[in-house]
Design an enzyme around this catalytic site. Structure first.
Site, PDB file in Angstrom:
ATOM      1  N   TRP A 164      24.709 -12.776  15.163  1.00 13.62           N
ATOM      2  CA  TRP A 164      24.000 -11.683  15.352  1.00 13.62           C
ATOM      3  C   TRP A 164      22.755 -11.486  14.215  1.00 13.62           C
ATOM      4  O   TRP A 164      22.087 -10.677  14.312  1.00 13.62           O
ATOM      5  CB  TRP A 164      24.916 -10.415  15.422  1.00 13.62           C
ATOM      6  CG  TRP A 164      25.994 -10.734  14.061  1.00 13.62           C
ATOM      7  CD1 TRP A 164      27.071 -10.866  14.347  1.00 13.62           C
ATOM      8  CD2 TRP A 164      25.750 -10.178  12.752  1.00 13.62           C
ATOM      9  NE1 TRP A 164      27.713 -11.005  13.085  1.00 13.62           N
ATOM     10  CE2 TRP A 164      26.905 -10.677  12.112  1.00 13.62           C
ATOM     11  CE3 TRP A 164      24.683  -9.621  12.205  1.00 13.62           C
ATOM     12  CZ2 TRP A 164      26.953 -10.193  10.724  1.00 13.62           C
ATOM     13  CZ3 TRP A 164      24.779  -9.357  10.767  1.00 13.62           C
ATOM     14  CH2 TRP A 164      25.949  -9.785   9.957  1.00 13.62           C
ATOM     15  N   ARG A 173      15.290 -21.656  17.508  1.00 13.48           N
ATOM     16  CA  ARG A 173      15.519 -22.793  16.859  1.00 13.48           C
ATOM     17  C   ARG A 173      16.634 -23.723  17.519  1.00 13.48           C
ATOM     18  O   ARG A 173      16.346 -24.924  17.373  1.00 13.48           O
ATOM     19  CB  ARG A 173      16.505 -22.096  15.419  1.00 13.48           C
ATOM     20  CG  ARG A 173      16.575 -23.041  14.216  1.00 13.48           C
ATOM     21  CD  ARG A 173      16.470 -22.660  12.914  1.00 13.48           C
ATOM     22  NE  ARG A 173      17.974 -22.195  12.727  1.00 13.48           N
ATOM     23  CZ  ARG A 173      18.346 -21.874  11.547  1.00 13.48           C
ATOM     24  NH1 ARG A 173      17.457 -21.812  10.536  1.00 13.48           N
ATOM     25  NH2 ARG A 173      19.605 -21.865  11.247  1.00 13.48           N
ATOM     26  N   LYS A 188      24.828 -18.489  24.963  1.00 16.87           N
ATOM     27  CA  LYS A 188      25.690 -17.253  24.750  1.00 16.87           C
ATOM     28  C   LYS A 188      25.259 -16.850  23.287  1.00 16.87           C
ATOM     29  O   LYS A 188      25.606 -16.904  22.482  1.00 16.87           O
ATOM     30  CB  LYS A 188      27.128 -17.628  24.726  1.00 16.87           C
ATOM     31  CG  LYS A 188      28.042 -16.200  24.808  1.00 16.87           C
ATOM     32  CD  LYS A 188      29.176 -16.237  24.021  1.00 16.87           C
ATOM     33  CE  LYS A 188      29.355 -16.075  22.521  1.00 16.87           C
ATOM     34  NZ  LYS A 188      28.591 -14.819  22.065  1.00 16.87           N
ATOM     35  N   ALA A 190      25.004 -13.638  20.529  1.00 14.46           N
ATOM     36  CA  ALA A 190      26.193 -12.715  19.873  1.00 14.46           C
ATOM     37  C   ALA A 190      26.323 -11.466  20.597  1.00 14.46           C
ATOM     38  O   ALA A 190      25.285 -10.763  21.048  1.00 14.46           O
ATOM     39  CB  ALA A 190      25.744 -12.298  18.484  1.00 14.46           C
ATOM     40  N   GLU A 264      25.421 -25.041  11.959  1.00 14.23           N
ATOM     41  CA  GLU A 264      24.896 -24.357  11.062  1.00 14.23           C
ATOM     42  C   GLU A 264      25.859 -23.120  10.636  1.00 14.23           C
ATOM     43  O   GLU A 264      26.037 -22.230  11.277  1.00 14.23           O
ATOM     44  CB  GLU A 264      23.697 -23.701  11.451  1.00 14.23           C
ATOM     45  CG  GLU A 264      22.530 -24.669  11.908  1.00 14.23           C
ATOM     46  CD  GLU A 264      22.132 -25.517  10.722  1.00 14.23           C
ATOM     47  OE1 GLU A 264      22.544 -25.355   9.655  1.00 14.23           O
ATOM     48  OE2 GLU A 264      21.330 -26.421  11.059  1.00 14.23           O
ATOM     49  N   ARG A 292      17.353 -10.164   1.672  1.00  9.29           N
ATOM     50  CA  ARG A 292      16.622 -10.441   3.241  1.00  9.29           C
ATOM     51  C   ARG A 292      17.919 -10.194   3.891  1.00  9.29           C
ATOM     52  O   ARG A 292      19.210 -10.664   4.002  1.00  9.29           O
ATOM     53  CB  ARG A 292      16.355 -12.041   3.091  1.00  9.29           C
ATOM     54  CG  ARG A 292      16.028 -12.480   4.412  1.00  9.29           C
ATOM     55  CD  ARG A 292      15.232 -13.976   4.435  1.00  9.29           C
ATOM     56  NE  ARG A 292      14.683 -14.248   5.580  1.00  9.29           N
ATOM     57  CZ  ARG A 292      14.901 -15.469   6.215  1.00  9.29           C
ATOM     58  NH1 ARG A 292      15.637 -16.426   5.731  1.00  9.29           N
ATOM     59  NH2 ARG A 292      14.440 -15.956   7.375  1.00  9.29           N
ATOM     60  N   CYS A 298      23.215 -16.714   5.995  1.00  8.55           N
ATOM     61  CA  CYS A 298      24.008 -17.794   5.473  1.00  8.55           C
ATOM     62  C   CYS A 298      23.421 -18.270   4.124  1.00  8.55           C
ATOM     63  O   CYS A 298      24.025 -19.020   3.245  1.00  8.55           O
ATOM     64  CB  CYS A 298      24.201 -18.618   6.589  1.00  8.55           C
ATOM     65  SG  CYS A 298      23.000 -19.370   7.336  1.00  8.55           S
ATOM     66  N   GLU A 395      31.746 -15.474   1.536  1.00 10.69           N
ATOM     67  CA  GLU A 395      30.465 -15.124   1.768  1.00 10.69           C
ATOM     68  C   GLU A 395      30.539 -13.771   1.959  1.00 10.69           C
ATOM     69  O   GLU A 395      31.040 -12.919   2.607  1.00 10.69           O
ATOM     70  CB  GLU A 395      29.980 -15.554   3.257  1.00 10.69           C
ATOM     71  CG  GLU A 395      29.229 -16.870   3.256  1.00 10.69           C
ATOM     72  CD  GLU A 395      28.679 -17.083   4.922  1.00 10.69           C
ATOM     73  OE1 GLU A 395      27.330 -17.235   4.761  1.00 10.69           O
ATOM     74  OE2 GLU A 395      29.189 -17.053   5.688  1.00 10.69           O
ATOM     75  N   SER A 455      13.957 -20.867   4.245  1.00 11.98           N
ATOM     76  CA  SER A 455      13.609 -21.116   5.786  1.00 11.98           C
ATOM     77  C   SER A 455      12.222 -21.293   6.064  1.00 11.98           C
ATOM     78  O   SER A 455      11.430 -20.423   5.768  1.00 11.98           O
ATOM     79  CB  SER A 455      14.271 -20.113   6.217  1.00 11.98           C
ATOM     80  OG  SER A 455      15.683 -19.748   6.150  1.00 11.98           O
TER      81      SER A 455
END
Ligand code: ADP
Length: 493
Positions: A164, A173, A188, A190, A264, A292, A298, A395, A455
């Site tokens: 999400w 991506r 599918k 989120a 990922e 951010r 992640c 995390e 990124s």
């Protein structure tokens, strides 16, 4: 736009979305007719109701993808390229609208949402350029008796599952390279943020994507849709972005049909500031790497390791920068930090901070939630965080920066690498030799050197250790969706 105008515009846009399942080129309700609701995390209000797919819908979707594969895999590369290029243009034309939908379902400030729309669209432009550059090889065996002709072919129908936190970019991506390579898909999104993906579907249809190539099933019960796909025997690949925990479940499922797998997964990024770093750049980089997406990335800097000689000054300056950020509803003008995505996310951040404080950490700024509705948490800097605090090996996924001092480079590397994850590491130093040495020793797939942002669609995004398998974007991104085939041809005459 005024606050009221922005909100009514968001409601209007969301009201026009198709909210069914998209199977074989048509919008359909779930076979069970079930639906689930989507909430605005800034207000707690329900903003949409979408189809709640289950195993029967999953079966239809994967069958449609399988049926479409043969023809789609043989379309001219230029045709696939132009679909992606048109979709890029359409996304950019509708950047403001897509950003507003995203902010309303996910919480990030509009400026960041617009940034994500551009970043997400760029994967389509990038892969439109890659679609016509799929190469092969032609060599001769060592004894000169055989030719070896190597071609690249689409892997086949792909299962795509996204999180999400970047509702558009995590989809593009995967969809971008799959289209470029000639793969069909079941997707599918989120359950917390399906709306941006639903908006994307009609853009791809408008851009000319044939029926059956992309099939989308929204659901409140991920396993009930994804597991039937994995077990169908029709899907040849899984591309997943999300938690390491779910990634391991999907890898186990992938093993049952020996499916190609791109993962990922989670990160636990170290952010290392050496004593020779440019402190202004380090603080700016730390705010970018930490804040951010409200820290819900992640790639977010999870552990700030700062040389002992500058740790207090860094923590103070980072605290000043973080406390100057404006927290609020992301749809409102000037807001820089939106809410966390849901109540559970907020509770987790509160627990991690309480644990760190119990173990001796000091609050430099923040440390709590503001009053009022929505899942907000204040931008927070903690110093003196003990290494055994839960946040050092979890995390955080929130706007909390723990600052921990180190004494020398070996110490910094030992701390940084002491984790099962290895997605990204950030490094701030002005000494080129030190940068190259530390960069080489960091056990990660990506290094941000004197920058808090890594990124980019042109770069191979991905991690080592339990952060994942494979890379997305860059020159290698399309490889994840291609197989090699070689023909052995005797040299005659
Ligand atoms: P996050 O913590 O970022 O939400 P998750 O790994 O839980 O990460 O979710 C990422 C994606 O994986 C979401 O689309 C979610 O619905 C999906 N997901 C969660 N559990 C499963 C499962 N058992 N099988 C397949 N997909 C799942």
């Amino acid at each position: 736009m005024s606050t009221t105008t922005t909100r009514s515009r968001a409601a209007e846009l969301i009201g026009t979305l198709d909210t069914g399942l998209f199977i074989n080129g048509a919008w359909v309700p779930a076979e069970s007719a079930a639906t689930f609701t989507v909430e605005n995390p800034a207000t707690g209000e329900i903003i949409a109701t979408v189809a709640d797919g289950g195993p029967a819908d999953a079966q239809k979707a994967i069958q449609a993808a399988a049926n479409a594969q043969k023809k789609w895999g043989k379309t001219a590369p230029r045709e696939r390229s132009e679909i992606l290029r048109r979709a890029y243009d359409l996304i950019m034309e509708r950047q403001d609208d897509l950003a507003l939908i995203m902010t309303t379902e996910m919480g990030k400030p509009l400026a960041e949402a617009k940034g994500e729309v551009a970043y997400g669209a760029e994967f389509f432009r990038w892969f439109s350029e890659e679609a016509v550059r799929i190469g092969g090889d032609h060599t001769t065996t060592g004894d000169g008796k055989n030719r070896i002709l190597v071609t690249r072919e689409p892997v086949g129908p792909c299962v795509l599952v996204t999180p999400w936190n970047f509702p558009l970019a995590m989809g593009t991506r995967k969809i971008g390279p799959a289209i470029a390579a000639g793969c069909t898909m079941v997707f599918k999104p989120a359950e917390l943020t399906p709306l941006t993906s639903l908006a994307l579907v009609n853009i791809l249809v408008e851009a000319g994507l044939p029926a059956g190539v992309l099939n989308v099933v929204t659901t409140s019960n991920a396993g009930s849709v994804v597991e039937p796909w994995m077990d169908s025997g029709l899907a040849r690949k899984i591309s997943f972005t999300g938690s390491t925990e779910v990634g391991k479940i999907l890898l186990a499922q992938a093993s049952r049909n020996v499916m190609r797998s791109s993962m990922e997964l989670g990160g636990n990024a170290p952010f290392i500031v050496c004593e020779d770093a440019d402190l202004d750049r380090a603080v700016t980089g730390a705010v970018a790497a930490k804040m951010r997406n409200m820290g819900e990335a992640c790639t977010a800097a999870n552990r700030m390791y700062v040389h002992r000689s500058i740790a207090d000054e860094f923590a103070r300056r980072l605290g000043e920068a973080m406390s100057a950020l404006t927290v609020g509803n992301g749809a409102d003008d000037g807001v820089q930090v939106g809410p966390l995505v849901e109540a559970k996310a907020l509770e987790k951040v509160e627990e991690l901070v309480a644990d760190a404080l119990e173990r001796g950490a000091t609050v430099i700024t923040g440390g709590g939630r503001p009053d009022g509705p929505g899942y907000f948490y204040q931008p927070t800097v903690l110093s003196g965080v003990s290494p055994d605090s839960a946040m050092m090996d979890t995390e955080i996924f929130g706007p909390v920066a723990p600052v921990v001092p180190f004494d020398n480079d070996d110490d910094a590397l030992r701390l940084a690498n002491n984790t099962p994850w290895g997605l990204v590491g950030y490094l701030f130093t002005q000494d080129i030799d030190r940068a190259l040495r530390l960069g080489a020793e960091l056990e990660v797939g990506m290094v941000g050197l004197n920058t808090g942002i890594v990124s980019n669609p042109a770069a191979p995004f991905g991690g080592v250790k339990q952060s994942g398998l494979g890379r997305e974007g860059g020159r290698v991104g399309i490889d994840e969706f291609l197989e090699y085939k070689y023909m052995s041809i005797p040299v005659v005459g």
